[in-house]
Every structure is written in C-alpha cells, then in structure tokens.
Design a protein around this motif. Structure first.
Motif, PDB file in Angstrom:
ATOM      1  N   VAL A  99       0.074   0.061  -3.951  1.00 16.06           N
ATOM      2  CA  VAL A  99      -0.628  -0.002  -2.572  1.00 16.06           C
ATOM      3  C   VAL A  99      -1.989   0.470  -2.511  1.00 16.06           C
ATOM      4  N   LEU A 102      -3.394  -3.528  -4.024  1.00 17.11           N
ATOM      5  CA  LEU A 102      -3.932  -3.768  -3.468  1.00 17.11           C
ATOM      6  C   LEU A 102      -5.249  -3.729  -2.160  1.00 17.11           C
ATOM      7  N   SER A 103      -5.010  -2.064  -2.252  1.00 20.85           N
ATOM      8  CA  SER A 103      -6.362  -2.088  -1.683  1.00 20.85           C
ATOM      9  C   SER A 103      -7.477  -1.657  -2.864  1.00 20.85           C
ATOM     10  N   GLU A 125       7.121   1.169   3.627  1.00 24.44           N
ATOM     11  CA  GLU A 125       5.908   1.523   4.483  1.00 24.44           C
ATOM     12  C   GLU A 125       5.151   0.045   5.000  1.00 24.44           C
ATOM     13  N   PHE A 233       2.239 -10.277   3.759  1.00 25.98           N
ATOM     14  CA  PHE A 233       1.758  -9.024   4.302  1.00 25.98           C
ATOM     15  C   PHE A 233      -0.005  -8.813   3.886  1.00 25.98           C
ATOM     16  N   ALA A 235      -3.246  -7.497   3.942  1.00 25.92           N
ATOM     17  CA  ALA A 235      -3.819  -6.551   4.303  1.00 25.92           C
ATOM     18  C   ALA A 235      -5.462  -6.488   4.890  1.00 25.92           C
TER      19      ALA A 235
ATOM     20  N   ARG B 698      -3.329   4.591   6.979  1.00 25.36           N
ATOM     21  CA  ARG B 698      -3.218   4.229   6.411  1.00 25.36           C
ATOM     22  C   ARG B 698      -2.298   2.897   7.085  1.00 25.36           C
ATOM     23  N   GLY B 700      -2.653  -0.345   7.651  1.00 25.93           N
ATOM     24  CA  GLY B 700      -2.409  -1.628   5.991  1.00 25.93           C
ATOM     25  C   GLY B 700      -3.314  -0.689   4.846  1.00 25.93           C
ATOM     26  N   VAL B 701      -3.994  -1.420   4.255  1.00 25.30           N
ATOM     27  CA  VAL B 701      -4.920  -0.772   3.389  1.00 25.30           C
ATOM     28  C   VAL B 701      -6.375  -0.258   3.702  1.00 25.30           C
ATOM     29  N   HIS B 702      -6.387   0.699   3.664  1.00 29.36           N
ATOM     30  CA  HIS B 702      -7.679   0.415   4.603  1.00 29.36           C
ATOM     31  C   HIS B 702      -8.532   2.217   3.969  1.00 29.36           C
ATOM     32  N   VAL B 703     -10.162   2.368   3.630  1.00 32.27           N
ATOM     33  CA  VAL B 703     -10.489   3.536   3.556  1.00 32.27           C
ATOM     34  C   VAL B 703     -11.397   4.021   4.304  1.00 32.27           C
TER      35      VAL B 703
END
Lengths: 448, 729
Positions: A99, A102-103, A125, A233, A235, B698, B700-703
C-alpha cells in the motif's frame, strides 16, 4: 504557477526518459520477485518487457534485497510479485508496504496464490472478495483434454477498457474474485459464464455440488461472468495495481499452448497488455495546464465579478508509449467543467477546440453569487488516468462604481426629487418677492 | 448680610477670579486626559504593544488593508479567506468608522513625515479617544449643571473601569471611539435643544453619522433622542426649539446614516429605527396643530384639532403595525428580543447565548466597574428631578433605559457608565457646592434650598464685602464642613485606588498573551496562542483552509493569515452549525464535511494540561447545541451526556462523546505526556482517556493532513475573573 513549474519538471524527466527509450510514463525500473527456480517459466513475459525497454531486477522471495522502499522513497518504478506459492515474499514486502508503494506512485502486479496467504488480505483491502482457499476456477466447457482448472477464455474486443488490442483466447488457471463496489476497480479479464470456483476434489467439483449451492440460494457460490480473473485498481494518485488470479497466465507453457487447432493462445499478448496498462503505458492522460480569463482578454483575472463572461481552457496530453512522449490529445468527448462553491453552480461540457490539439475550452457567465469558486475538471473513466484539476478564484460583487448609474425605471423618483427642488426654489423666490411687495404696499398705504 | 463660614480673599477683581478659574479648568482637563490615557497603558507595560482579544484582530487587519490600499479598495474589499468558501464582502458588512479614523490619523502622520507604524496607531487609538470622551462628558455635564460638575464627570469617566474595560491600549474595537461619539452627539443634541439651533442640530447629525459609521450601538442614539422628544411632547413641553433641533437632527442624520453601506436602507425599513421616524411625524403634526391653534380661536375647532392629531397619530401607529405584519418593515431582530426576555436567546438563538458578554450582568460587576459611583448615581438622578429642565429629563431617561440594559447584558455596561458618571458628578458636585460655599445662610433660610448654581467662584465676589465673623462650630460651622469635605475627598481617592487596581489586574490582559504568577511571585508569560498561529503561518501552504471554532477565526486570519471557515462575525448560523456538526460528529461523518469545504487543518484549543478553562472541550456543548439547531436529527445534545446527565470526558463519557472529532482530537496522545501514569485533565479534574485512535481514512491511497497544534495554557486567578467576560461559554 506552481503546477506549471511542476509540469516543466515532469517534461524534463520525460525528456530524460526518452533517451532511455522507455515506454512507461513513470519509469523503466522493474523489480520482479520470483523464485529463481521458476524464473525460466516466465521468460516470454520477461523478454517482452525487456523488449519494451524495461530494466528488470530479479529478487528471490527469500532474499533480503534489493529493498523496495529505502529512506521513504521507492527504489523501483514498478514491482511484479510472481511468487505466489512462497509463504513469505521478504521482510520488506508486506501488504502494508505494498500500500505504501502505491501511495508513492509505484505500480504493482500481484499474482495471487490459491492457498491462503497475506496477499489475500491485501486483495480484500482493494474490494476484491476472494473465494475460500484452495478453490480454483473450474469450467467443463468447452470440452477439451486439459484439466478442468485450465480454462480457455475468449476475450471480446473492448471487453475491458484496459485492453486496447484484439487478443486471441487465453489460457487461465487460478482463482477468481468477486468485486466490491469500489469505483476504482477495473476488471480486465472476466470469468466465462459457465465457470465456477470450487474445491478440486471429485465430490465437490462436480456439477451436483453447484446445483446444491444454487438450491441454497447461491450461498457460497462463486460462479459466472461477474467474477473477475485479472483485476486492475487505479489509486486516486494514479498508481495502478493489478491482481492476477494465477501466475500461470504469464507462463511460457500457456503462451505456446494452442487454444484451437493451429491457433496459438493470446497469453503473451495479454500479459504484455496487462503490464502495459499497469505500468502506465496505456490510457495515461494528464492535464498540462489550465487557464481562465475574461472574454476578450488573454490574461487571467485575480477575481471575477458577478455575471462576467469567463473563458476556461485546459490542455490535455496522452502518453504515447511507442514514441515514449506526451502528445496533445483531443479525443475526450465527454469532458465536463464545473464551477463550484460547495455545490456546482455551473456544469457544462468542455469540448475540444478544433484546430488546437489537446485544447478544450468553454465560456460561460459567472453566477450572480459572490464567493470563492473553483473551476473543477474531474474526469474519471474506468481504466483511464483520472484527471483532476481545481483552480480557485473568487467571484466578487461589482465595485461601488460598477453598478449602472441611471436606471430608466427610477425616473419617477428622479422626477420627484427634481420637481420638489424646483418647486422649493420657486416657492422661496415667490415668497421672498411677495413679502417685499406687501411691505411696499403697506408702506404705500400708510403714506397715503 | 450673609455671614461667612471661613474668610475668603476680598481684594480679587471678578475678572481675575474668572480667568483663574478658567485656567484651572483647562489644566484640570489636561490632567484628566493624561490620567485617562495613562491608566490605559497598563497592558502595554505589563505585556507589549499588541492587539487584544478577538474582534480587534479583524479591525486591525481591515485597517492595514485601508492603510495600504486606500479607502476605495477597502470599500470594495472582498475577503475570500473569511467564511470559506462563501467569502465576505467586507466593505459592505463592516462599520468603517474605526478603520477610517485610524487611516486618517495614519495618513496625517505620514504627511507630517512621522513614520508611525499602523499597529501602534491602532493600539493607542482607544486611550487617545478616552481623553476626548472625558472632554465630551465635561461638556455634556456642564450643560446639566456647571463646570465643576463637568470636571468631576470628566474625571470619573476618565478612570471608571466600566469604560476602561473596552478601551485599554490594544483593545482596538468599535467601542473605542463610539463612547466619545455617543457623549458628544448627546451634548450637541442638548445644546441644539437648549438653543433651538439648526446649526447644532446639524452638527449633532454629523456626529450621529460618524457614530453610525463606527458602531452598531448607534441604535441607542436613534432611540434615545426620539424618546426624549416624545416625553417632552407628552409633558406639554413642545417648543419650536425642540422642533428645530429634532427635525434638523433627524432629517440630516438619517439621510447621512444611509450612506454607510452596511446600514443602507435600514433607517426606513427596520423596526429599530421606526421610533425616530414616528416621533418625526408626530412633531410635524403637533407643530401644525400649534400653528393652526394660534390662528384659530374657536374652542370647538381646537377640540376637533386635538382629536385629529390623536387620530392621525393612531392611524400612523396602526400603519406601522400593518407594514410590520406584511413584512414591508423588517421585524425586530433576535438580539432585540433577547433584551426583553433574557431566556429568549438560549431557546432560539444559541449563537447569541453562547457569547458570555451577552449574559445578564452579575451584581458584583456593577461595583467592580463603577464602585462608589453606583450609589451616587441615584442621588444624581433625584437631583435632576429637582430642577427638571428639558436636559435633565434626558439624563433621567438615559439613566432608566441604560440601567435596564446594563442589567440584561454585560456588554451594555458600557453605555451605562457615562450616565452614571454624569449623575454621580452632579450629586457629588451639589454636595461640595453646599459644603464649600462660605456663605452661612440665615437661620430662617433652608440650608437645602441653597441654590446649587452658585458655585464657590461666584459666591466669593458676591460676599466679598461682608465682614461678619465666621463661626467654627455648629451645623454651618467649619468643623462640619471639614468632616464632609474630607470624607468626600477620602472617597474620591479611594475610588482612584480602586480604579487603578481593577484596571491593572482585571482589564489589561490582552488574552492572546497570558501571564501567570509562580509561587514565588515571578511572572511567566504564556504565548501559546501566538506560537500556534505562527506555526500555521510557517508550516502550511498559503491557501490551506483551517477549520476551528468561530472564536479563533479572526485571530487565525490576522496572525496565521490562512483561510478560515467561520469567524467572529457570526452572520451565517448555518455555516457555524456546519463546523459544529463536523466537530461533534464521528470521524466518518465529519470527513465528508471537511472534504466538501477543502479543510486541510483543524485547530483545536486544549487546556487540560495546565488548566486553561477556556478551551474547546468546555465550549463543545455550544457547538453541539448550535449544530442541533440546524440538524436536530443528526446531533442531539443529550447524547453527549452520561446517562446520569453529567458532562464527563473520562472513561464514563458517552459513546457519542468519545467518537466525536473534537474529543478525539483533544485527547489524542494526551496520555503519552504522563509517561504511563494516570493522565489527568486539569480543567475538568477528571482522568483523561488513554489509547485514542485518530484513524486516517484510507479510501484508496490518500493522505489526509490533520494537524492539531497543542495549546495548553495556564490557570487564571480569581483576580482576573472580570476579564473573562469575553470568553465564550
């Protein structure tokens, strides 16, 4: 300003990539985690990638390095996890670290094992609902001499946005996944409608078992074309991850195997397509810049006044993997612009401008409401990079001298004010004059 | 021949006496001005030259815009960082008088080549204007009685804590100049009424306009003068002087007040201003009736005329009611209703009730703010009844109205203070007149009937020729006089000590900088507020939106220079309720709200570590109440209490409370500070919870950036209880 500078930097990096003859829009370094014993099984796939300009680094699941994230920065642009049977992929490759990858905008291909493994919880997830362990996909159709778990699948053209070419039927062996409602999922390969997931023992793998579970209302039934075998997927930051139901689909054996007589399977092409999508070669868009200005002007206003006519333009490029560079792209037909303050006040189409490649432009009247508005371009299509742009601009009421000075509707009031003034003036004049006359007259009368 | 109680010099010419007295007056007024300014500088000496509290920060910021960009840009200023994303049309929603005043002073000093920082002008504006207030009060009281009473009143208003509380250096608020304008407009009105002068009426209107441009409290003048005129009419005291004074004031004052963008057409369309219009109309009727009566002698016709006047008056009143009912005239605002029913705001407008300066006044604060003036005040009002000239009626009406208002709302103490000073000065000056007058009345003469007009200055020459011997004992003797005079002097000096003490301890705290005393008496400055704001200023992007409760909006805008969702200009209840909802919801529910408003940082003030009681957990119930007012289905106040009805933050706190964003942010990692020991919240004296999870969504991917500058502050002593009046809750 800032974004323009960022794009300049990106353009520079793109230029440097050009020299390296890379085709991905994000980089060419690939880490492949694969058991050295099995490495040769996937040589067609790896060679295809190398021909595409990728720089492959191999790592055994048992090895400690090279690490994927060092000093909070990813070491590779892409990661392929092709060791499904390994119990452990290494100390630094865990669901959490994937994860994190990905970020940090690293693309990942994950081959899922049939057995229970940490990768199953990772898939969960991402809204992939996997069947119980050791239940691979089974199909008895069409009748063939291969095991029932090795299934030939026909791929319709345009069945998935991620597949851009025509691909011959492919062989698949592995597990399916049912998909959650996450809008970021991009199913790439669907299961055939007559297939189902089940344990491979004789009793449960039979048609009776399927019929039984149908009678129970479909409980525990993993069947049909709603299952996905290869699932992408994307993101929100653009990084892509693809879950593949079984690593065999990449293997040399299946790539050479014939689906029909004298017809080679499409596995090699399919693998290449999956890698092309995941590694951001295909369907990659970006907004080069946005600009806004009043009609009949070229420079943007710091703020707009109510009811101003505003022109908004955006420039969009698409990554060309063969040339390895960004090219203006006018192919989007359904781009929209929103002018929002909490809610969209204006939502209008943003059509491509003829004669100006990559430019999309529209003009509209600013709403009659002051506030801090945003030009929002929010383009999300399955498989494509999502385009998001938000430019903040205040819309203010007219200046104190910006209102019309004389209104025709106000003439009664103007007339009233003017006539009162004139009447007062006349009255004073007559009053004063009359006073003098009277006094004179009275004086005169006295004199008489 | 009257006998003298003590010898007075006899060889002075009346001109010398007059000149000396006038010199003394000027010197005294100058000294009073000096004292008024000096006593307001405690906050600068104890702390620094800094803008105080909340609203002044906005005024300061607006003044900087005015000073740097000029008046027209200020007028058209749209502030996109306030009330994000609604924005605020500052030019049209602000009383520009204060900023314009500072701007004019600034440009004047620049023109004189005196490079004074705009901040220092803002900080010192209120003390400067307090000197003018003293002078205006002197002029006003002089019209009521005489110069000596005027000097006393000027001295009182100069140092009375009730006025100092709003005008210390750094308290850069509208009230800083408004009290001067209030008193001066009243003086001009009295002057116009006395002389029947259109000129004074016009000047009164001009200062009324200045007042309208400076403070929302101008409505007090708008209603005070008509009430005075109305009472005069009803008492049969209608005169052409009244007619001229009122009409010139009303016509010019109303027209000019409509030039202020924020006021606009309110003077002809809202209920608060209808009284003035009604009295204006009534005056025309009465004047017309008087005119006709003086020309027609028939008894019957005069009767008819009187009936006609009453009928037209009633017709006008019913027209007003009709227009209000149909909505042509805006009905009374909530703030107005809360003046009559103190429970109204709590029921219907929690946002007004949440401000502590809108609470009813506690009795001790009357004595703290006015001390001995409080019991001299009724005596002065009674003395006004004795003569009951037209202007005395004004003081009486003013006293009655402002006493009531000051009892209802703490902040209206400010309008009470001038009239208390005036009538206390009248009372004290009458007392001194009697006891300082050297003339001994004859036996038959009633001592009380001694005309108050004859001050010592006048009395001396008139009795210069008398040669009677002075007695040293008895009711008119020098001993009685000395007892009373010394007692009065003692009271006056004690008043000065009291005022100095209250000013220095209670009213000079800037509230953005706090001071605490250690056990050895050493002073510690706690500057956490400014540190937090500067942290935001240095560490966040320039357009990062900060969400906080509205108390801190102006300060974030002024010190951190970041967009805020809500601020102290509480014009949009729904937007405030949105913030309240976000704070009191669980994280899952709050997150979409934050996203919708582009919030990147959330500022929470937490004082549990060192016992700062004005923190957000203590204000939290108001957030809940205000949010409940808009979303009664989603937020319920009762959910934030324990089943036993307690407001707790420890392990017994209710589930909704524990899940709320405010609670989680306040106690997130708070227990870590105690290193394994039991964490204690020192404000609420409860055990603080452990293991608060502040989950990052969270999707997805996210801050998500969610910051929480930690803002502990120190304990406030009892001495400073008065200064907390502006603390919310």
């Amino acid at each position: 300003m800032f974004s323009i500078r960022r794009w300049c930097l990106l353009a520079l990096s793109v230029a440097s990539l050009l020299c390296a003859d890379a085709k991905s829009s994000t980089g060419d370094s690939v880490l492949v985690v694969v058991d050295p014993k099995n490495q040769d099984q996937y040589s067609t796939f790896f060679e295809g990638l190398k021909d595409g300009g990728y720089d492959l680094t191999f790592r055994s699941p048992k090895a400690e390095g090279p690490v994927v994230i060092e000093d909070d920065a990813p070491n590779f642009a892409h990661v392929i996890l092709l060791a499904p049977e390994a119990r452990n992929l290494g100390k630094d490759i865990t669901p959490q670290s994937i994860v994190q990858l990905l970020s940090r905008k690293t693309n990942v291909i994950v081959a899922l094992p049939t057995k229970q493994s940490p990768l199953h919880s990772l898939a969960a997830e991402f809204s992939l609902i996997l069947p119980p362990p050791n239940t691979p996909l089974i199909s008895y159709f069409p009748k063939r001499d291969t095991p029932s778990t090795l299934i030939p699948i026909k791929i319709e053209d345009h069945s998935s946005p991620a597949l851009t070419k025509h691909i011959e039927p492919v062989w698949f062996s592995g597990i399916p996944a049912s998909l959650g409602s996450n809008p970021l999922l991009v199913p790439i390969l669907r299961a055939p409608s007559e297939s189902f997931a089940s344990e491979t023992t004789v009793t449960s793998g039979s048609a009776d078992a399927v019929a039984d579970s149908v009678e129970r209302g479909g409980e525990g039934l993993w069947a049909g074309s709603s299952l996905s075998l290869v699932t992408g997927f994307q993101a929100t930051n653009g990084a892509r991850i693809t879950f593949v139901g079984g690593a065999e689909i990449f293997s040399d054996e299946l790539a050479q195997k014939e689906t029909e007589r004298h017809r080679q399977s499409g596995n090699a092409a399919f693998s290449r397509e999956v890698a092309a999508w995941t590694f951001q070669e295909n369907l990659v868009l970006r907004i080069d810049k946005v600009e806004h200005h009043p009609v009949n002007a070229t420079e943007p206003n710091e703020q707009y006044t109510n009811n101003d006519q505003v022109v908004f333009s955006t420039y969009i490029s698409k990554w060309n993997p063969t040339k390895g560079k960004w090219e203006p792209y006018s192919g989007l037909k359904d781009l929209q612009l929103e002018f929002t303050m909490l809610d969209p006040f204006i939502r209008t189409s943003l059509p491509p401008v003829r004669g100006a490649p990559g430019k999309y432009s529209t003009s509209f009247r600013a709403p009659d409401r002051h506030g801090v508005f945003k030009f929002v371009v929010d383009y999300k299509r399955k498989g494509w990079t999502s385009l998001e742009s938000s430019t903040t601009v205040p819309v203010v009421p007219p200046r104190h001298d910006g209102y019309p000075r004389f209104l025709s509707a106000a003439w009664p009031y103007y007339t009233g004010a003017i006539s009162t003034s004139v009447a007062f003036f006349l009255f004073s004049t007559i009053w004063l004059a009359g006073e003098v006359n009277e006094r004179k007259r009275s004086k005169g009368s006295k004199a008489e | 021949m009257p006998s003298l109680a003590y010898p007075v010099p006899t060889d002075l010419s009346p001109a010398t006496v007059k000149n000396t007295a006038s010199l003394f007056r000027i010197v005294t007024l100058a000294l009073i001005s000096g004292a008024a300014i000096a006593s307001r500088l405690f906050s600068i000496i104890n702390f620094e030259s800094v803008i105080h509290e909340f609203d002044p920060w906005f005024n300061y910021r607006a003044t900087r815009v005015l000073a740097s960009k000029g008046f027209y840009e200020f007028w058209n200023w749209f502030d996109p960082t306030a009330w994000y994303p609604l924005g605020r049309v500052v030019g049209g929603t602000v009383y520009p008088g204060l900023m314009a005043t500072s701007g004019v002073i600034y440009y004047l000093l620049q023109a004189l080549n005196l490079p004074v920082d705009i901040r220092n002008i803002c900080v010192l504006l209120a003390p400067g204007f307090s000197a003018f207030t003293a002078w205006a009060t002197y002029m006003f009281t002089k019209e009521m009685k005489d110069e000596s009473a005027g000097l006393l009143a000027a001295a009182f208003i100069g140092i009375a804590p009730g006025y100092i509380s709003r005008s210390v250096a750094g308290s850069y608020d509208n009230e800083a100049i408004a009290i001067f304008l209030l008193m001066f407009t009243f003086y001009l009105w009295i002057k116009a009424l006395k002389l029947g002068s259109a000129l004074y009426g016009t000047i009164a209107a001009v200062f009324y306009f200045y007042m309208v441009a400076a403070w929302g409290g101008y409505v007090f003048i708008t209603n005070m003068i008509p009430v005075h005129a109305l009472v005069l009419i009803f008492m049969g005291r209608f005169s052409h002087r009244l007619y001229v004074a009122y009409c010139s004031w009303y016509a010019i004052g109303t027209l000019s007040s409509m030039q202020v963008p924020f006021v606009g057409f309110q003077p002809v369309s809202t209920s608060e201003h209808m009284g003035a219009l009604g009295v204006f109309g009534l005056l025309q009727l009465v004047a017309f009736a008087n005119l006709v009566r003086s020309h027609v002698s028939s008894q019957n016709f005069q009767k008819l005329l009187r009936i006609a006047v009453v009928a037209i008056g009633a017709l006008g009143a019913s027209a007003f009611v009709f227009l209000t009912y149909t909505g042509k005239i805006a009905p009374w605002t909530g703030r107005f209703y809360s003046l009559w029913d103190t429970g109204y705001a709590k029921k219907y407008i929690p946002i007004i009730a949440s401000v502590s300066e809108h609470q009813p006044t506690a009795w001790p604060s009357f004595f703290m703010d006015l001390q001995m003036l409080m019991f001299l005040f009724p005596a002065g009002v009674i003395l006004c009844f004795r003569e009951l000239r037209d202007e005395h009626l004004f003081v009486i009406i003013y006293a009655v109205l402002s006493s009531y208002f000051a009892g209802v709302m703490v902040r209206l103490m400010l309008t009470l203070t001038p009239v208390v000073c005036v009538s206390a000065a009248i009372a004290l000056s009458s007392l001194l007149d009697v006891y300082l007058n050297p003339v001994e009345p004859d036996e038959e003469q009633d001592a009380v009937a001694q005309p108050a007009k004859s001050g010592p200055a006048d009395a001396a020459p008139s009795t210069a020729s008398s040669k009677s011997t002075s007695s040293t004992r008895g009711i008119f003797g020098i001993d009685t006089r000395l007892v009373v005079v010394f007692n009065t002097l003692w009271m006056l000096s004690f008043f000065v000590f009291h005022c100095t003490y209250v000013t220095s301890t209670a009213y000079s705290s800037p509230s953005v900088v706090l001071a605490s005393q250690g056990q050895d008496g050493s002073q510690h400055i706690i500057d956490d507020f400014r540190e937090a704001y500067y942290w935001l200023r240095q560490n966040t992007e320039e357009d990062a939106v900060v969400m906080s409760w509205w108390d801190y909006g102006y300060q974030i805008a002024g010190m951190a220079d970041r967009p805020t969702l809500v601020d102290n200009n509480t014009w949009n209840n729904t937007h405030i309720a949105t913030v309240g909802k976000a704070m009191s919801s669980s994280e899952e529910n709050a997150y979409p709200i934050l996203r919708k408003h582009d919030v990147e940082y959330v500022l929470v003030i937490f004082g549990g570590l060192i016992g700062y009681s004005g923190d957000d957990i203590n204000k939290f119930l108001w957030m809940v109440r205000i949010a409940q007012g808009v979303w009664p289905d989603e937020i319920q106040e009762s959910n934030y209490f324990t089943p036993r009805g307690e407001y707790r933050v420890d392990e017994n706190a209710s589930k909704t409370m524990k899940e709320s964003l405010m609670y989680k942010m306040s106690y997130y990692r708070f227990a870590d500070l105690f290193g394994g020991n039991q964490a204690v919240d020192r404000v609420r004296n409860q055990h603080a919870p452990k293991n608060i999870e502040l989950g990052l969504p969270r999707r997805g991917v996210h801050v998500r950036k969610l910051d929480r500058p930690y803002l502990p502050s120190q304990e406030r002593g009892h001495a400073r209880a008065g200064s907390e009046e502006r603390e919310r809750l």
